[in-house]
Write a protein that holds these residues in place. Structure first.
Motif, short mmCIF file in Angstrom:
data_model
loop_
_atom_site.label_atom_id
_atom_site.label_comp_id
_atom_site.label_asym_id
_atom_site.label_seq_id
_atom_site.Cartn_x
_atom_site.Cartn_y
_atom_site.Cartn_z
N VAL A 137 0.84 -1.20 0.00
CA VAL A 137 0.00 0.00 0.00
C VAL A 137 0.88 1.25 0.00
O VAL A 137 0.59 2.24 -0.69
N ALA A 138 1.98 1.21 0.78
CA ALA A 138 2.89 2.35 0.82
C ALA A 138 3.52 2.60 -0.54
O ALA A 138 3.65 3.75 -0.98
N ILE A 139 3.95 1.52 -1.21
CA ILE A 139 4.52 1.68 -2.55
C ILE A 139 3.49 2.25 -3.51
O ILE A 139 3.76 3.17 -4.29
N LEU A 140 2.28 1.69 -3.45
CA LEU A 140 1.21 2.15 -4.33
C LEU A 140 0.89 3.61 -4.07
O LEU A 140 0.73 4.42 -5.00
N ASP A 141 0.82 3.97 -2.79
CA ASP A 141 0.51 5.35 -2.43
C ASP A 141 1.63 6.29 -2.89
O ASP A 141 1.38 7.37 -3.42
N ALA A 142 2.89 5.86 -2.68
CA ALA A 142 4.02 6.70 -3.09
C ALA A 142 4.03 6.90 -4.60
O ALA A 142 4.31 8.00 -5.10
N TYR A 189 1.44 6.67 -6.83
CA TYR A 189 0.34 7.41 -7.43
C TYR A 189 0.11 8.77 -6.80
O TYR A 189 -0.46 9.66 -7.43
N SER A 190 0.56 8.97 -5.56
CA SER A 190 0.56 10.33 -5.03
C SER A 190 1.61 11.16 -5.75
O SER A 190 1.41 12.34 -6.03
N GLY A 191 2.76 10.54 -6.08
CA GLY A 191 3.76 11.24 -6.87
C GLY A 191 3.26 11.55 -8.26
O GLY A 191 3.53 12.63 -8.81
N VAL A 192 2.53 10.61 -8.85
CA VAL A 192 1.97 10.85 -10.18
C VAL A 192 0.96 12.00 -10.14
O VAL A 192 0.94 12.88 -11.02
N ALA A 193 0.13 12.03 -9.08
CA ALA A 193 -0.84 13.12 -8.95
C ALA A 193 -0.13 14.46 -8.77
O ALA A 193 -0.54 15.48 -9.31
N GLY A 194 0.98 14.45 -8.00
CA GLY A 194 1.73 15.68 -7.81
C GLY A 194 2.47 16.13 -9.06
O GLY A 194 2.82 17.30 -9.20
N ALA A 195 2.74 15.16 -9.95
CA ALA A 195 3.46 15.49 -11.18
C ALA A 195 2.51 15.78 -12.33
O ALA A 195 2.86 15.66 -13.49
N GLY A 196 1.29 16.15 -11.99
CA GLY A 196 0.30 16.39 -13.03
C GLY A 196 0.43 17.71 -13.75
O GLY A 196 -0.41 18.07 -14.56
N LYS A 197 1.45 18.49 -13.46
CA LYS A 197 1.65 19.78 -14.14
C LYS A 197 2.08 19.56 -15.59
O LYS A 197 2.49 18.47 -15.98
N LYS A 234 12.11 9.81 -10.92
CA LYS A 234 12.31 10.15 -9.51
C LYS A 234 11.22 9.54 -8.64
O LYS A 234 11.49 9.02 -7.55
N ILE A 235 9.98 9.57 -9.11
CA ILE A 235 8.87 8.96 -8.36
C ILE A 235 9.12 7.47 -8.16
O ILE A 235 8.95 6.93 -7.06
N ALA A 236 9.52 6.78 -9.22
CA ALA A 236 9.76 5.33 -9.13
C ALA A 236 10.90 5.02 -8.17
O ALA A 236 10.82 4.08 -7.37
N ALA A 237 11.97 5.80 -8.21
CA ALA A 237 13.12 5.56 -7.33
C ALA A 237 12.75 5.76 -5.87
O ALA A 237 13.12 4.97 -5.00
N GLU A 238 11.99 6.81 -5.56
CA GLU A 238 11.62 7.07 -4.18
C GLU A 238 10.61 6.05 -3.66
O GLU A 238 10.69 5.64 -2.51
N ALA A 239 9.69 5.63 -4.50
CA ALA A 239 8.68 4.66 -4.04
C ALA A 239 9.28 3.28 -3.83
O ALA A 239 8.98 2.60 -2.85
N ALA A 240 10.14 2.84 -4.75
CA ALA A 240 10.73 1.50 -4.65
C ALA A 240 11.99 1.47 -3.79
O ALA A 240 12.51 0.39 -3.50
N GLN A 241 12.50 2.65 -3.40
CA GLN A 241 13.74 2.74 -2.64
C GLN A 241 14.86 1.99 -3.37
O GLN A 241 15.55 1.14 -2.81
N ALA A 242 14.99 2.30 -4.62
CA ALA A 242 15.97 1.65 -5.49
C ALA A 242 16.47 2.67 -6.51
O ALA A 242 16.03 3.82 -6.52
N ARG A 243 17.40 2.24 -7.33
CA ARG A 243 17.88 3.07 -8.43
C ARG A 243 16.93 2.89 -9.61
O ARG A 243 16.62 1.75 -9.99
N LEU A 255 4.04 -2.42 -9.96
CA LEU A 255 5.08 -1.81 -10.79
C LEU A 255 4.69 -1.83 -12.27
O LEU A 255 4.98 -0.87 -13.00
N SER A 256 4.05 -2.90 -12.72
CA SER A 256 3.62 -2.96 -14.11
C SER A 256 2.55 -1.90 -14.40
O SER A 256 2.56 -1.26 -15.46
N MET A 257 1.63 -1.71 -13.43
CA MET A 257 0.62 -0.67 -13.60
C MET A 257 1.27 0.72 -13.68
O MET A 257 0.88 1.56 -14.50
#
Length: 977
Positions: free
Chosen positions: A559-564, A566-574, A588-597, A701-703
Motif C-alpha cells: 500500500v505504501a509503494i502504491l501510495d508513493a 500514485y501520489s507522486g503521479v498526482a503531484g506530477a500532473g503539471k 524520480k517517483i519510481a526511485a523514491e517509491a521502490a527505494q531503489a535506483r 510496478l507494471s501498472m
C-alpha cells in the motif's frame, strides 16, 4: 571415513559388545540343545515349544539390544556401565529360562546367579539414575547428615553385594548337590530378595520426593511406570488369581509384557538424547498401554462370565460381562491415553500449560515485533533460558531479519544483544566484522539479519529442510556430513563444547517463516525430543499470529509503494515543457517509491536502439550510460530478476533481457514502456540488496509502467502540439513583421514616386527639360527601389526551391569579389569611399557563382549602407583547415550583442534603423545565411556594438584544389559538399 573415526573412538565399547554377543549366542545354543529334546520327549506340541523358546530368547535379545544402545551412546558412563551389566544379567536370565524349565541344573544355576546379579545391579542403578545419590562425594561443604547418608548407601550396597554372593554360592552348592550347605544359605537368600525389593522401592520413593528437576522427575516416572506395566499383567492375570484360587492365565502369556522392561529402562536413560518428536513416542506408548488395559479388561470379562452361578443369575452374569466389554472398551482406551499423558509424559502437559496460559494472546492485532516477542517469551518460559531470539523471513529479500530489533538504549536487552553477537560470530567464516563481511550484495550489514553470508545461507537451508530442530553444530556441517542413519534420531556424539544453540524452524502453511534460536536450557540440559515437542506447541500456538502480522506488514508495504507511486503521479500532473522533464519526474517517483535506483531508457525507432536518458536514486548501475541496447521482441515484456544473491551465480541468463550484454548479479525490474503498439522505452529498477518480487509488487510496478508510458505518450503529443503552436505563432509574428516592414519600407519610395508624378502633372508645362528629366529620373529611381524590395521578398519566398537547384562548381573566389566591386564602383566614387580587397587569386571554393555574388553583394551593400561616408570597407579571405573564410568589415555603429543572434532571421532589422533613411526589407542576411549553409558553409557576425568599431561578417566555404567541374547531379553534389 566418518564411520572409521566413529569406530576408533568406541573401540573398547565395541569389543565388550562383541564379547557379550558371543556369550548370548553360546547360551542360546546351549539352551536350545538342552530344551528341545526335553520338551519333545514330553509330547508337547512343537508350536508351543518354539513359541516358548522364541519368547525367552526375544526378551533376552531385547535386553541385550537396549544394553548395547545405552552402552554405546549414553553420556553418563557410570550409568551406562551399570545398565549394561544389568542388561547382560537379564539377558543371561532369559536366555537360559527355557533350559531351566526343562530341569537342566547348569542352566538353572546360571539363571539364579544372573537373576541375583541383575537385582543387585538394578538396585545400584536406582542410586545412580536419574539422580546420583553419590554426587555429593566431591562436595567440600557437605553437611554431616549428608555424609552419614552416603555412608549408609555404601553400606547398603556392600550388604546387597554380600547377600548376592551368598545367593550365588547357594546356587553353586545346589548344582554341586551339597544340599546341607545350600539349605543353610537358603534363608539368607530370601533375606537378600526381600532387602533388595524393599531397598528398590524405598530408593524410588525417596528419589522422586527429592527430585527438583522436571527432567529427573519425568525419568523417574518413565522408569517406574515402565516396570509397573511390565509386571502388572503377570501379577494381576497370573499371580493374583492363583492366590485367590481363581482361574488365571498361564504365566508364559502374561510374561509377554516383560518385553516392555528393557524399553522402559533404555528410554528413560536415553530420553533426552533421543531426537524424535515426543508425539511419535507418546502415540506408541498410548497404544501399548491401551492394549494392556484392554487385555486386563478382557480378563475381567472372562472372569465374570466364568463365575460359578446357575439359572437366571448365570444368564444375567453373561449379559453383564458383555455390557462391560462393550461399554468398558472405549472407556478403558480413553483412560489408557489419559494415564499415559499424566504418568509417562507429564512434562508435555506442563509445557502445554506454559504455552497456552491465558492472557498471553490479546484480541488486539499485533505487529511482527509483538508476535516475535510472544514466541520468545513462550520459549524462555518453557525452557527457562534467557538466550532466545527470533529471525523472521522478510519476503522482500528472502533473508531472515531479527525481531524485535535490538534496543541499544535498553539495558534489559543487553543479554539478547550479547547472545546474537555470539551467534553471528559462531556462524560467520571469520570473527564478526560487519564491514568485512564477504558479500556480492551490500545487504544491510548489521546484526539484524541472519542470512548475510552464503555460508550462513547454507545453514538456514539445512534448518529449513530438516525434519526437526538442529543444533548449530549439526546445521553448520557440509551437506554430506549432515546427521544420517541413527544420528538423525539419537544424539550419538557428546555435546559440543562452548556455544551450540538450537535452531528451530517456525512454519506456517508449509513454509518456514521464522527461525527460533535458543541458547542453553535453564537446567543446562541438552535439547531433545520433548523439547522439540514443546517447540511444536509454541509453533502451533503462535505461528498463525506471526504469519498474520507478516501478511499485514507485507500488505502495508505494498500500500505504501502504491501510495508513493500514485501520489507522486498526482503531484506530477503539471504541464512539462519537454519529454525529458516528464521522464525525470516519473523516474524520480519510481526511485523514491521502490527505494531503489531507477533508470529510464528511451527507444529510437530510427536505429532500433535504447539510449540511457536519466537515472535517480542509489543502487547498482544496469549498464554504462554510453552503451546502447538493441532490444528484441521478447525484451518488450516485463521481467523481474531476483538475482543470484550472495552465492556465486550458477544458472543461465535466460531470465534476463537478451539485449543485455551480461547477466547482472543484482535484482532488477525490467518494465517496458509501451503505448499501444508504439514502443517508447524501458524503466529499470535496480536493488543493491536481495529482493524478491511478490505477485502484488509485480502488478503494482507494471501498472505504474503503463501509466508512465501513457504520460510519455501524452507528453510527446503535448510537446508536438506546443511546437506546432510556437511555429504558428512565429509565422504569425513573421507575417505581422512582414506587413509592418513592407508597409514601412514601401511607403517611402511610393511616396517619392507619387510626389514626383504629381509635380509633373501639376507643373509639367512650367518645368524646364532638365528639371523634368530630373523628376522623371528620381521617380524612376523610386520604382527601381520598389522593384528591388519586391525582388528580395520574392527571393525569400522561392529560396527553398532555388537552394535545391544550385549549380555547384569550382569558383575562383577572386572573380565574384571583383564583379561586385565593379557593380558598386559608382556608389563608392560618389561617396568617396574605397573597398579594400585582400583575396588570393589562386583560391577556389565549392559554390554556386551566381548565388555567391548575391551573398557578397548583400554583405558589401549592407557594409556601405550602415557605415558613415568616406569610411572604407574591407574584403579579406584566409585559408583554414580546408575551408576558406571570407570576411567583410565596416566602420559603422556595430551591432549590439543581444541583437546579433536574431539578425539573420527573416524581416529582422535593428530598431534604430527602422526610422532611418536607409531602406531594407530585413531579408538580405536571412537569404545570405540560407545560401551559405546550402553551399556547405556557415556565416556569423563579430561585433563589439561600439560606434566606430563596426562589424565583421564572415562566412566559410569549402576549399577545392581540383580543376574538374563537379557534376550537377544531386548525389555527386552531396558528395562534394
Amino acid at each position: 571415513m566418518r564411520y572409521v573415526q566413529w569406530t576408533r573412538t568406541r573401540a573398547g565399547r565395541l569389543l565388550a559388545i562383541l564379547l557379550v554377543v558371543l556369550i548370548y549366542l553360546l547360551l542360546l545354543t546351549i539352551d536350545g540343545w538342552r530344551f528341545f529334546p526335553y520338551e519333545t520327549s514330553h509330547n508337547i506340541p512343537l508350536l508351543l515349544i518354539w513359541m516358548s523358546f522364541a519368547f525367552s530368547e526375544l526378551v533376552a535379545l531385547l535386553f541385550l539390544a537396549v544394553g548395547i544402545l545405552v552402552w554405546l551412546y549414553a553420556r553418563t558412563r557410570l550409568v551406562a556401565l551399570v545398565l549394561f551389566g544389568f542388561a547382560f544379567a537379564m539377558m543371561t536370565t532369559f536366555a537360559v529360562e527355557t533350559g531351566d524349565i526343562s530341569g537342566d541344573s547348569l542352566l538353572s544355576t546360571i539363571g539364579v546367579i544372573s537373576g541375583a546379579l541383575a537385582l543387585l545391579l538394578f538396585a545400584a542403578l536406582l542410586l545412580l539414575f536419574p539422580r546420583n545419590h553419590f554426587a555429593l562425594l566431591g562436595d567440600q561443604h557437605r553437611s554431616h547428615r549428608q555424609q552419614n547418608n552416603i555412608l549408609l548407601l555404601r553400606g547398603y550396597l556392600v550388604v546387597l553385594t554380600f547377600l548376592a554372593a551368598v545367593v550365588a554360592l547357594q546356587a553353586i552348592f545346589n548344582y554341586l548337590q551339597l544340599s546341607q550347605l545350600a539349605g543353610i544359605l537358603f534363608a539368607i537368600g530370601n533375606v537378600y530378595y526381600l532387602l533388595s525389593l524393599v531397598g528398590i522401592i524405598t530408593t524410588i520413593v525417596t528419589s522422586y520426593r527429592r527430585t527438583s528437576s522436571l527432567r529427573e522427575r519425568q525419568q523417574h516416572r518413565l522408569f517406574v511406570v515402565g516396570v509397573i506395566l511390565a509386571f502388572t499383567p503377570l501379577l494381576i492375570l497370573t499371580v493374583l488369581p492363583l492366590v485367590l484360587n481363581l482361574p488365571g492365565i498361564d504365566g508364559q502369556w502374561t510374561t509377554i509384557t516383560l518385553v516392555l522392561l528393557p524399553f522402559a529402562l533404555g528410554y528413560s536413560i536415553l530420553r533426552y538424547q533421543i531426537l524424535i518428536f515426543d508425539a511419535y513416542i507418546r502415540r506408541a506408548a498410548m497404544w501399548i498401554v491401551g492394549v494392556i488395559y484392554l487385555a486386563l479388561l478382557g480378563f475381567v470379562v472372562i472372569a465374570i462370565s466364568h463365575l460359578p452361578l446357575s439359572g437366571p443369575a448365570s444368564t444375567a452374569n453373561i449379559y453383564f460381562a458383555i455390557a462391560i466389554a462393550l461399554l468398558g472398551g472405549p472407556v478403558v482406551w480413553w483412560l489408557a491415553h489419559l494415564v499415559t499423558d499424566r504418568l509417562f509424559f507429564s512434562e508435555i502437559k506442563y509445557y502445554r500449560r506454559l504455552v497456552e496460559q491465558p492472557g498471553r494472546l490479546s484480541r488486539e492485532k499485533v505487529d511482527i515485533s509483538g508476535a516475535a516477542r510472544l514466541i520468545t517469551m513462550a520459549a524462555t518460559n518453557v525452557f527457562g533460558t534467557q538466550e532466545a531470539c527470533l529471525y523472521v523471513l522478510d519476503d522482500d529479500t528472502g533473508h531472515y531479519q531479527l525481531y524485535p530489533p535490538l534496543a541499544d538504549d535498553d539495558a534489559s536487552d543487553a543479554p539478547r544483544c550479547s547472545f546474537i553477537q555470539r551467534l553471528l560470530q559462531a556462524v560467520s567464516p571469520a570473527p564478526l566484522k560487519i564491514s568485512a563481511v564477504d558479500m556480492h550484495l551490500p545487504l544491510l550489514r548489521d546484526t539484524h539479519w541472519l542470512s548475510l553470508h552464503w555460508l550462513i545461507m547454507d545453514i538456514v537451508e539445512h534448518i529449513v529442510s530438516a525434519e526437526r530442530p538442529l543444533l548449530l553444530s549439526e546445521a553448520s556441517r557440509p551437506g554430506a556430513a549432515l546427521p544420517a542413519g541413527l544420528a538423525r534420531y539419537l544424539m550419538t556424539r557428546a555435546p559440543r563444547e562452548g556455544f551450540d544453540p538450537l535452531l528451530a524452524p517456525i512454519r506456517a502453511q508449509g513454509k518456514v517463516i521464522a527461525v527460533l534460536v535458543l541458547g542453553k536450557r535453564g537446567d543446562h540440559g541438552q535439547y531433545a525430543g520433548p523439547d522439540f515437542e514443546a517447540i511444536a506447541l509454541v509453533e502451533a500456538r503462535y505461528s498463525p499470529v506471526l504469519e498474520s502480522a507478516r501478511l499485514d506488514a507485507q500488505a502495508s508495504r505494498h500500500v505504501a509503494i502504491l501510495d508513493a507511486l500514485y501520489s507522486g503521479v498526482a503531484g506530477a500532473g503539471k504541464a512539462f515543457q519537454s519529454v525529458e522533464e516528464e521522464v525525470g519526474a516519473y523516474t524520480k517517483i519510481a526511485a523514491e517509491a521502490a527505494q531503489a535506483r531507477a533508470e529510464t531508457w528511451l527507444y529510437h525507432a530510427s536505429d532500433d536502439q535504447l539510449r540511457h536518458i536519466i537515472h535517480v536514486g542509489p543502487g547498482p548501475q544496469l549498464l554504462s550510460s554510453d552503451i546502447e541496447m538493441s532490444p528484441r521482441d521478447s525484451d518488450w515484456s516485463s521481467l523481474f530478476y531476483h538475482g543470484e544473491g550472495p552465492k556465486p551465480w550458477q544458472g543461465s541468463a535466460s531470465a534476463v533481457p537478451s539485449c543485455l550484454p551480461q547477466t547482472p548479479h543484482f535484482p532488477f525490474a525490467w518494465l517496458p514502456l509501451k503505448g499501444g503498439k508504439q514502443r517508447i522505452g524501458v524503466l529499470v529498477l535496480t536493488y543493491s540488496r536481495s529482493h524478491l518480487f511478490s505477485q502484488e509488487e509485480q502488478r503494482v510496478l507494471s501498472m505504474f509502467a503503463d501509466q508512465f508510458a501513457v504520460a510519455l505518450e501524452n507528453a510527446s503529443f503535448t510537446v508536438e502540439l506546443r511546437a506546432a503552436y510556437e511555429r504558428q505563432k512565429e509565422l504569425d509574428c513573421l507575417k505581422d513583421q512582414f506587413i509592418m516592414t513592407a508597409s514601412h519600407e514601401l511607403r517611402t519610395p511610393l511616396t517619392a514616386v507619387q510626389g514626383y508624378i504629381e509635380l509633373l502633372e501639376t507643373y509639367n508645362h512650367n518645368l524646364s527639360p532638365e528639371r523634368r528629366a530630373e523628376f522623371i529620373m528620381k521617380a524612376h529611381r523610386g520604382c527601381d527601389e520598389l522593384t528591388l524590395l519586391v525582388e528580395n521578398i520574392m527571393d525569400a519566398s522561392r529560396l527553398q526551391v532555388d537552394t535545391e537547384n544550385l549549380n555547384i562548381s569550382q569558383v575562383p573566389l577572386a572573380e565574384p569579389v571583383r564583379h561586385i566591386t565593379e557593380i558598386l564602383e559608382g556608389v563608392t566614387r560618389q561617396e568617396r569611399r574605397s573597398i579594400n580587397v585582400a583575396v588570393p587569386v589562386d583560391v577556389y571554393v565549392i559554390a554556386d557563382e551566381l548565388r555567391l555574388r548575391q551573398v557578397l553583394l548583400n554583405l558589401v551593400s549592407n557594409a556601405l549602407k550602415y557605415s558613415p561616408p568616406q569610411s572604407d570597407v574591407d574584403i579579406t579571405a584566409s585559408v583554414n583547415d580546408g575551408n576558406v573564410n571570407v570576411s567583410i568589415r565596416d566602420r559603422g555603429k556595430g551591432v549590439p550583442s543581444e541583437d546579433q543572434a536574431r539578425l539573420f532571421k527573416r524581416f529582422v532589422r535593428l530598431e534604430r534603423d527602422m526610422n532611418s533613411p536607409i531602406r531594407g526589407a530585413g531579408l538580405g542576411l536571412y537569404i545570405s545565411k540560407r545560401l551559405i549553409e546550402t553551399m556547405g558553409g556557415r556565416i556569423w557576425l563579430e561585433s563589439t556594438g561600439k560606434v566606430g568599431e563596426g562589424s565583421v561578417f564572415t562566412f566559410t566555404l569549402k576549399r577545392v584544389v581540383l580543376t574538374k567541374e563537379i557534376s550537377e547531379s544531386p548525389l555527386e553534389r552531396q558528395q562534394a559538399l
